[in-house]
Design an enzyme around this catalytic site. Structure first.
Site, short mmCIF file in Angstrom:
data_model
loop_
_atom_site.label_atom_id
_atom_site.label_comp_id
_atom_site.label_asym_id
_atom_site.label_seq_id
_atom_site.Cartn_x
_atom_site.Cartn_y
_atom_site.Cartn_z
CD GLN A 1 11.62 1.73 -35.60
OE1 GLN A 1 11.18 1.19 -34.61
NE2 GLN A 1 11.04 1.65 -36.79
CD GLU B 1 17.05 3.72 -5.30
OE1 GLU B 1 16.65 4.26 -4.24
OE2 GLU B 1 17.78 2.72 -5.33
CD1 TRP C 1 6.67 -2.70 -5.92
CD2 TRP C 1 6.90 -4.46 -7.27
NE1 TRP C 1 5.46 -2.90 -6.55
CE2 TRP C 1 5.59 -3.99 -7.39
CE3 TRP C 1 7.28 -5.57 -8.02
CZ2 TRP C 1 4.65 -4.58 -8.23
CZ3 TRP C 1 6.34 -6.16 -8.85
CH2 TRP C 1 5.05 -5.65 -8.95
CB ILE C 2 12.34 -6.37 -1.66
CG1 ILE C 2 11.17 -5.71 -0.91
CG2 ILE C 2 13.67 -6.17 -0.95
CD1 ILE C 2 11.17 -4.19 -0.91
CG ASN D 1 -1.94 -1.04 1.25
OD1 ASN D 1 -2.44 -1.41 0.19
ND2 ASN D 1 -2.25 -1.57 2.42
C1 LIG Z 1 13.15 -2.44 -10.80
C2 LIG Z 1 12.63 -2.01 -9.46
C3 LIG Z 1 13.38 -2.27 -8.31
C4 LIG Z 1 12.91 -1.88 -7.06
N1 LIG Z 1 13.65 -2.19 -5.95
C5 LIG Z 1 13.17 -1.84 -4.72
C6 LIG Z 1 13.90 -2.19 -3.53
O1 LIG Z 1 14.95 -2.82 -3.58
N2 LIG Z 1 13.38 -1.81 -2.33
C7 LIG Z 1 12.22 -1.12 -2.22
O2 LIG Z 1 11.84 -0.79 -1.10
N3 LIG Z 1 11.49 -0.79 -3.33
C8 LIG Z 1 11.93 -1.14 -4.56
N4 LIG Z 1 11.21 -0.84 -5.69
C9 LIG Z 1 9.93 -0.19 -5.54
C10 LIG Z 1 9.95 1.27 -5.98
O3 LIG Z 1 10.71 2.05 -5.10
C11 LIG Z 1 8.49 1.73 -6.09
O4 LIG Z 1 7.90 0.99 -7.14
C12 LIG Z 1 8.38 3.22 -6.34
O5 LIG Z 1 8.75 3.95 -5.21
C13 LIG Z 1 6.97 3.60 -6.74
O6 LIG Z 1 6.03 3.08 -5.84
P1 LIG Z 1 4.76 2.28 -6.39
O7 LIG Z 1 5.22 1.27 -7.35
O8 LIG Z 1 3.97 1.84 -5.22
O9 LIG Z 1 3.94 3.35 -7.22
P2 LIG Z 1 2.98 4.47 -6.62
O10 LIG Z 1 3.66 5.27 -5.58
O11 LIG Z 1 1.67 3.87 -6.28
O12 LIG Z 1 2.80 5.40 -7.92
C14 LIG Z 1 1.98 5.02 -9.02
C15 LIG Z 1 1.99 6.20 -9.99
O13 LIG Z 1 1.47 7.37 -9.35
C16 LIG Z 1 2.43 8.42 -9.43
N5 LIG Z 1 2.36 9.24 -8.22
C17 LIG Z 1 2.38 8.84 -6.93
N6 LIG Z 1 2.33 9.89 -6.12
C18 LIG Z 1 2.29 11.00 -6.91
C19 LIG Z 1 2.26 12.41 -6.67
N7 LIG Z 1 2.25 12.94 -5.42
N8 LIG Z 1 2.24 13.22 -7.75
C20 LIG Z 1 2.27 12.73 -9.01
N9 LIG Z 1 2.31 11.43 -9.30
C21 LIG Z 1 2.33 10.57 -8.26
C22 LIG Z 1 3.78 7.72 -9.54
O14 LIG Z 1 4.76 8.58 -10.11
C23 LIG Z 1 3.41 6.56 -10.46
O15 LIG Z 1 3.39 7.00 -11.80
C24 LIG Z 1 11.66 -1.22 -6.95
C25 LIG Z 1 10.92 -0.97 -8.12
C26 LIG Z 1 11.37 -1.36 -9.35
C27 LIG Z 1 10.54 -1.07 -10.58
#
Ligand SMILES: Cc1cc2nc3c(=O)[nH]c(=O)nc-3n(C[C@H](O)[C@H](O)[C@H](O)COP(=O)(O)OP(=O)(O)OC[C@H]3O[C@@H](n4cnc5c(N)ncnc54)[C@H](O)[C@@H]3O)c2cc1C
Length: 381
Positions: A333, A360, A154-155, A127
């Site tokens: 491409q 990040e 997503w760790i 969440n």
């Molecule tokens: C390859 C990869 C490796 C990762 N490794 C780790 C890890 O090792 N440890 C860890 O803890 N996490 C990790 N993550 C998780 C990553 O940090 C999160 O996916 C990221 O912080 C975004 O959170 P979410 O996916 O929940 O998206 P959400 O926060 O739910 O966002 C969904 C969308 O809404 C947008 N959004 C959210 N809030 C706002 C706002 N205030 N204004 C405008 N737009 C907004 C976001 O930009 C995005 O487009 C990893 C993710 C990936 C893809």
């Protein structure tokens, strides 16, 4: 633009040669098996890849950020999964060096530097993503230990990790829900990791982690209780430059492959690179690589100068991660059907560069951080 000195250039040449000789030939096998050759980290340590940024007193190399970034650019050029595992491993190494007790350094930092154990960082939850302040995992103090409950999603490296630096809302006599960091060990009862399949960076062992009444001794809390938020946000700032550097490397790799291909692939009796529209792709790619590199090294140089450089770090990550994916798209491409072929690097670079715009802090969050720095007005509550 930051210009590398002779020592840095020589290091980069040696590293690039080593990676091309030892790692590039085995990438396809690991991609097919979704595995990671952890033994190479021990060999890469000789170049500064383990503990590059920590003081020599803790067993590190005390490298300037520009040199460190250069190493990550080389790693990104070779393989996105390598750059990612290095980023995660060194994130833990830096936190342990900065905040760890002598006991924590003995038990976790030194084994990490010797490449004996694996690590991961748990911030994101089902969440809670962009809004780190909203973390729901909780740690309840009970005498000489904490009881941790929650989930992390997503760790990176989660399925391989021996330890997880996880952040939880802490409840104790002194803390009413402030965030603290805990070192959870994989054999602690109640801890489990489940692999998560994903499109990008397939060899990075992504997991969902569960914490079900995990008893974590007080000695495994990293840093003072309730102080994780500022440290985490600071860590994310520099980690953004790491991602930017890796993105520059990946984009350069896609560009180099495309230049070679455009010179050798013939259609209509000529190399495709002699067609103006293909040249346009190559030039557009080159502009993006050079611009991304300039932004990433500028941010690194500012960090070396002791500045927080939040605007520069966010802009570098924002631009470089998006530019790398655009460059990979254009490279695909230029390669025509070959670009889609599994086992040829472009397809992998295309998938892996897509992985830079989310972690990040997403591109949207980077935009809001930069906007706040430039305007002095925050769009994030
Ligand atoms: C390859 C990869 C490796 C990762 N490794 C780790 C890890 O090792 N440890 C860890 O803890 N996490 C990790 N993550 C998780 C990553 O940090 C999160 O996916 C990221 O912080 C975004 O959170 P979410 O996916 O929940 O998206 P959400 O926060 O739910 O966002 C969904 C969308 O809404 C947008 N959004 C959210 N809030 C706002 C706002 N205030 N204004 C405008 N737009 C907004 C976001 O930009 C995005 O487009 C990893 C993710 C990936 C893809």
């Amino acid at each position: 633009m930051v210009v590398l000195n002779d020592e840095q250039r020589m290091l980069k040449e040696n590293v690039d040669k080593w990676l091309a000789a030892h790692l590039t030939p085995v990438i396809n096998d690991h991609e097919a098996a979704q595995s990671f050759p952890f033994e190479v980290l021990g060999e890469l340590a000789q170049f500064g890849y383990l503990g590059g940024r920590i003081p020599e007193a803790d067993g590190g190399f005390d490298l300037p950020f520009v040199t460190w970034g250069m190493l990550l650019e080389s790693a990104g050029y070779c393989w996105g999964s390598l750059r990612t595992i290095l980023n995660i491993t060194n994130g833990t190494i830096q936190k342990l060096s900065a905040q760890g007790t002598e006991d924590q350094k003995d038990r976790f930092l030194q084994p990490l530097l010797r490449n004996e154990i694996r690590t991961c960082t748990g911030l994101t939850e089902p969440n809670v993503g962009s809004n780190v302040r909203g973390i729901e995992a909780r740690a309840d103090r009970k005498g000489d230990h904490y009881v941790i409950n929650g989930a992390k999603l997503w760790i990176t490296n989660g399925i391989n990790a021996d330890i997880c630096l996880m952040v939880a809302r802490t409840f104790s006599e002194d803390s009413d829900g402030a965030l603290s960091t805990f070192i959870v060990e994989k054999d602690m009862p109640g801890f489990s990791a489940r692999k998560v399949e994903k499109m990008t960076l397939r060899c990075t062992g992504t997991a969902e982690l569960s914490f079900d009444n995990v008893r974590v001794p007080v000695e495994n809390r990293l840093g003072p209780e309730g102080t994780a938020l500022s440290g985490t946000l600071k860590g994310l700032n520099t980690a953004r430059v790491n991602i930017a550097m890796g993105a520059v490397g990946a984009a350069q790799s896609a560009l180099d492959l495309s230049v070679d291909y455009a010179k050798t692939r013939k259609q209509f009796g000529k190399p495709i690179g002699s067609f103006q529209l293909v040249q346009k792709h190559i030039v557009d790619m080159t502009v993006r690589v050079k611009a991304a590199r300039a932004l990433a090294y500028t941010a690194a140089a500012r960090l070396d100068a002791g500045e927080e450089a939040r605007e520069d770090c966010s802009i570098a990550k924002l631009y470089a991660s998006q530019a790398a994916f655009e460059v990979a798209d254009m490279a695909l491409q230029v390669h025509g059907g070959l670009g889609y072929a599994v086992g040829y690097p472009i397809e992998r670079i295309f998938r892996d560069t897509r992985g830079g715009t989310i972690p990040e802090g997403t591109s949207e969050i980077q935009t809001l951080i930069a906007g706040r720095e430039i305007l002095g007005l925050s769009a994030i509550t």
